[in-house]
Design an enzyme around this catalytic site. Structure first.
Site, PDB file in Angstrom:
ATOM      1  N   ASN A 133       4.849   2.581  -6.213  1.00 26.96           N
ATOM      2  CA  ASN A 133       5.261   2.587  -4.801  1.00 26.96           C
ATOM      3  C   ASN A 133       6.576   1.815  -4.691  1.00 26.96           C
ATOM      4  OD1 ASN A 133       5.627   2.012  -2.084  1.00 26.96           O
ATOM      5  ND2 ASN A 133       3.477   1.546  -1.677  1.00 26.96           N
ATOM      6  N   HIS A 187       5.473   9.458   1.668  1.00 28.44           N
ATOM      7  CA  HIS A 187       5.774   8.164   1.043  1.00 28.44           C
ATOM      8  C   HIS A 187       4.779   7.967  -0.098  1.00 28.44           C
ATOM      9  CE1 HIS A 187       5.924   4.011   0.169  1.00 28.44           C
ATOM     10  NE2 HIS A 187       4.797   3.734   0.800  1.00 28.44           N
ATOM     11  N   CYS A 233       7.467   0.368   4.133  1.00 25.63           N
ATOM     12  CA  CYS A 233       7.263   1.712   3.577  1.00 25.63           C
ATOM     13  C   CYS A 233       7.748   2.819   4.517  1.00 25.63           C
ATOM     14  CB  CYS A 233       5.792   1.928   3.238  1.00 25.63           C
ATOM     15  SG  CYS A 233       5.232   0.796   1.965  1.00 25.63           S
TER      16      CYS A 233
HETATM   17  N1  COA Z   1      -7.139  -4.160 -12.046  1.00 26.14           N
HETATM   18  C1  COA Z   1      -8.464  -4.319 -12.197  1.00 26.14           C
HETATM   19  N2  COA Z   1      -9.282  -4.707 -11.192  1.00 26.14           N
HETATM   20  C2  COA Z   1      -8.708  -4.920  -9.997  1.00 26.14           C
HETATM   21  C3  COA Z   1      -7.341  -4.783  -9.786  1.00 26.14           C
HETATM   22  C4  COA Z   1      -6.534  -4.390 -10.866  1.00 26.14           C
HETATM   23  N3  COA Z   1      -5.226  -4.219 -10.766  1.00 26.14           N
HETATM   24  N4  COA Z   1      -7.072  -5.077  -8.502  1.00 26.14           N
HETATM   25  C5  COA Z   1      -8.231  -5.391  -7.915  1.00 26.14           C
HETATM   26  N5  COA Z   1      -9.232  -5.310  -8.835  1.00 26.14           N
HETATM   27  C6  COA Z   1     -10.662  -5.546  -8.634  1.00 26.14           C
HETATM   28  C7  COA Z   1     -10.950  -6.412  -7.435  1.00 26.14           C
HETATM   29  O1  COA Z   1     -10.862  -7.779  -7.760  1.00 26.14           O
HETATM   30  C8  COA Z   1     -12.366  -6.001  -7.085  1.00 26.14           C
HETATM   31  O2  COA Z   1     -13.239  -6.649  -7.973  1.00 26.14           O
HETATM   32  P1  COA Z   1     -14.694  -7.166  -7.479  1.00 26.14           P
HETATM   33  O3  COA Z   1     -15.407  -5.906  -7.056  1.00 26.14           O
HETATM   34  O4  COA Z   1     -15.246  -7.776  -8.697  1.00 26.14           O
HETATM   35  O5  COA Z   1     -14.422  -8.086  -6.357  1.00 26.14           O
HETATM   36  C9  COA Z   1     -12.402  -4.509  -7.435  1.00 26.14           C
HETATM   37  O6  COA Z   1     -11.304  -4.290  -8.350  1.00 26.14           O
HETATM   38  C10 COA Z   1     -12.274  -3.593  -6.251  1.00 26.14           C
HETATM   39  O7  COA Z   1     -11.181  -4.068  -5.452  1.00 26.14           O
HETATM   40  P2  COA Z   1     -10.740  -3.341  -4.151  1.00 26.14           P
HETATM   41  O8  COA Z   1      -9.546  -4.033  -3.598  1.00 26.14           O
HETATM   42  O9  COA Z   1     -11.939  -3.179  -3.261  1.00 26.14           O
HETATM   43  O10 COA Z   1     -10.319  -1.921  -4.747  1.00 26.14           O
HETATM   44  P3  COA Z   1      -9.988  -0.592  -4.002  1.00 26.14           P
HETATM   45  O11 COA Z   1     -10.898   0.465  -4.470  1.00 26.14           O
HETATM   46  O12 COA Z   1      -9.830  -0.770  -2.535  1.00 26.14           O
HETATM   47  O13 COA Z   1      -8.553  -0.247  -4.600  1.00 26.14           O
HETATM   48  C11 COA Z   1      -6.270  -0.368  -3.916  1.00 26.14           C
HETATM   49  C12 COA Z   1      -7.495  -1.142  -4.351  1.00 26.14           C
HETATM   50  C13 COA Z   1      -5.189  -1.365  -3.593  1.00 26.14           C
HETATM   51  C14 COA Z   1      -5.829   0.536  -5.047  1.00 26.14           C
HETATM   52  C15 COA Z   1      -6.642   0.506  -2.684  1.00 26.14           C
HETATM   53  O14 COA Z   1      -7.301  -0.270  -1.721  1.00 26.14           O
HETATM   54  C16 COA Z   1      -5.447   1.136  -2.088  1.00 26.14           C
HETATM   55  O15 COA Z   1      -4.801   1.960  -2.694  1.00 26.14           O
HETATM   56  N6  COA Z   1      -5.121   0.805  -0.836  1.00 26.14           N
HETATM   57  C17 COA Z   1      -3.952   1.319  -0.171  1.00 26.14           C
HETATM   58  C18 COA Z   1      -2.782   0.585  -0.703  1.00 26.14           C
HETATM   59  C19 COA Z   1      -1.511   1.177  -0.263  1.00 26.14           C
HETATM   60  O16 COA Z   1      -1.363   2.356  -0.153  1.00 26.14           O
HETATM   61  N7  COA Z   1      -0.561   0.293  -0.045  1.00 26.14           N
HETATM   62  C20 COA Z   1       0.728   0.652   0.307  1.00 26.14           C
HETATM   63  C21 COA Z   1       0.768   1.064   1.709  1.00 26.14           C
HETATM   64  S1  COA Z   1       2.342   1.540   2.088  1.00 26.14           S
END
Ligand code: COA
Length: 336
Positions: A293, A263, A115
């Site tokens: 992204n 980004h 990224c």
């Molecule tokens: N749809 C529905 N549910 C989903 C899912 C999806 N696409 N992806 C994950 N879940 C579920 C998980 O299984 C989890 O379920 P559980 O509570 O029953 O175990 C729940 O949603 C919460 O998951 P979690 O990973 O804790 O969610 P979050 O609030 O952290 O959001 C991201 C996930 C990835 C959106 C978030 O962490 C994020 O944006 N992180 C930064 C990512 C990023 O910027 N990456 C690029 C960097 S360059």
């Protein structure tokens, strides 16, 4: 010493739009979850068989950037190509661009900084120009994620976020050192390499022979893995730090920022940074809603669109900032 300045910008997005509802037909997810957590409504995914690849998309964006720069392809002295999704394990796509555009046998460098790839690539180009080694450099960020994502519920935490596309910039020598790229700032923290990673095929852990020998249908090592919450927490801190670093280096304050192009990792990250730097909606450019992204392509695509929409004017202080796998992060301060 010289400065470098951007004189041409281009982008290419594949036609195929994949909405959150489309994804909910492939895996257990829904529009509400994706929108609330990431801001993404749709992304572009290359249709298999369409002919688009990381290199060809990069070439299309580059052609537009060169045309808008008003230079001839033979004036390009060097190519820098940033991607985490090359067409081939080796060689990287820089040489494919040199060939496809029919550019003479100039150097072509591939940047592997995910990224942050575009900022790293821009920094390399800027410094080659600053020292006088090259005059015109083509910088490309392009990604084709969709063919390598796990499109089942198992991969939903990663797959819903990423999109395909390409962006490019032409940098040229600027004699007035108060204009153009004023500074770039690069960082890394390898202790977190495996928090956002694609392990295989890799010599260190799982090389092709291991994959072939195991023939394990449950092997996830060749799909990306992301510790989402950890990435999020680190991203908001590092984005802020590296923007401040760039501002301080140039004796600028947050009130001097005309346009921030972060980004496009997650709309919530961008909104956090916007608030922290007290910027208005007009001072931060986001298009993650439409493209997801696109990793190394996200900044050049967003920069191109902001410029096309007339949101960047001569004299503006434009700030680029990125964070991603590695972890790596960086910023660039540009006087437009
Ligand atoms: N749809 C529905 N549910 C989903 C899912 C999806 N696409 N992806 C994950 N879940 C579920 C998980 O299984 C989890 O379920 P559980 O509570 O029953 O175990 C729940 O949603 C919460 O998951 P979690 O990973 O804790 O969610 P979050 O609030 O952290 O959001 C991201 C996930 C990835 C959106 C978030 O962490 C994020 O944006 N992180 C930064 C990512 C990023 O910027 N990456 C690029 C960097 S360059």
């Amino acid at each position: 010493m010289y400065n470098s300045k951007i004189i041409g910008l281009g982008k290419y997005l594949p036609d195929n739009v994949v909405t959150n509802d489309d994804l909910s037909k492939m895996m257990d997810t829904n529009d509400e979850w994706i929108t609330e957590r990431t801001g993404i409504k749709e992304r572009r995914w290359v249709k298999p068989g369409s002919g688009d690849t990381t290199a060809t998309m990069g070439v299309k964006a580059a052609k537009q950037a060169i045309e808008r720069a008003g230079i001839d392809k033979d004036d390009i002295d060097f190519i820098v190509f940033a991607t985490l999704s090359p067409d081939m394990y080796f060689p990287g796509p820089g040489v494919q661009v040199q060939h496809a555009l029919g550019i003479k046998t100039v150097g072509a460098l591939d940047v592997r900084n995910q990224c942050s790839g575009f900022i790293y690539a821009l920094s390399v180009a800027d410094n080659f120009i600053k020292t006088g080694m090259y005059k015109n450099i083509l910088v490309i960020g392009s990604e084709l994620h969709s063919h390598g994502l796990d499109k089942t519920t198992r991969g939903r935490g990663v797959t819903v976020i990423f999109g395909d596309g390409a962006g490019a910039a032409v940098l040229t020598r600027e004699e007035d050192t108060t204009k153009g790229v004023l500074s770039t700032h690069l960082h890394s923290q390898g202790e977190h390499a495996e928090e956002l990673v694609l392990v295989a095929p890799g010599m260190g852990k799982r090389w092709v022979n291991d994959i072939l020998a195991d023939k394990d249908p449950n092997d996830e090592s060749y799909f990306p893995h992301m510790n989402g919450q950890f990435v999020f927490k680190n991203a908001v801190v590092r984005f802020s730090e590296v923007i401040m670093e760039g501002l301080m280096q140039n004796k600028l304050g947050k009130e001097d920022i005309s346009m921030l192009i972060p980004h496009q990792a997650n709309l919530r990250i961008a909104q956090f940074i916007q608030k922290k730097f007290a910027l208005s909606n007009d001072q931060v450019y986001n298009n993650i809603m439409r493209y997801g992204n696109t990793t190394a392509a996200s900044i050049p695509i967003a920069l191109t669109e902001a410029w096309e929409e007339g949101k960047i004017k001569e004299g503006d202080n434009v700030v680029l900032a990125a964070f991603g796998s590695g972890f790596t992060w960086g910023s660039a301060i540009i006087k437009w």
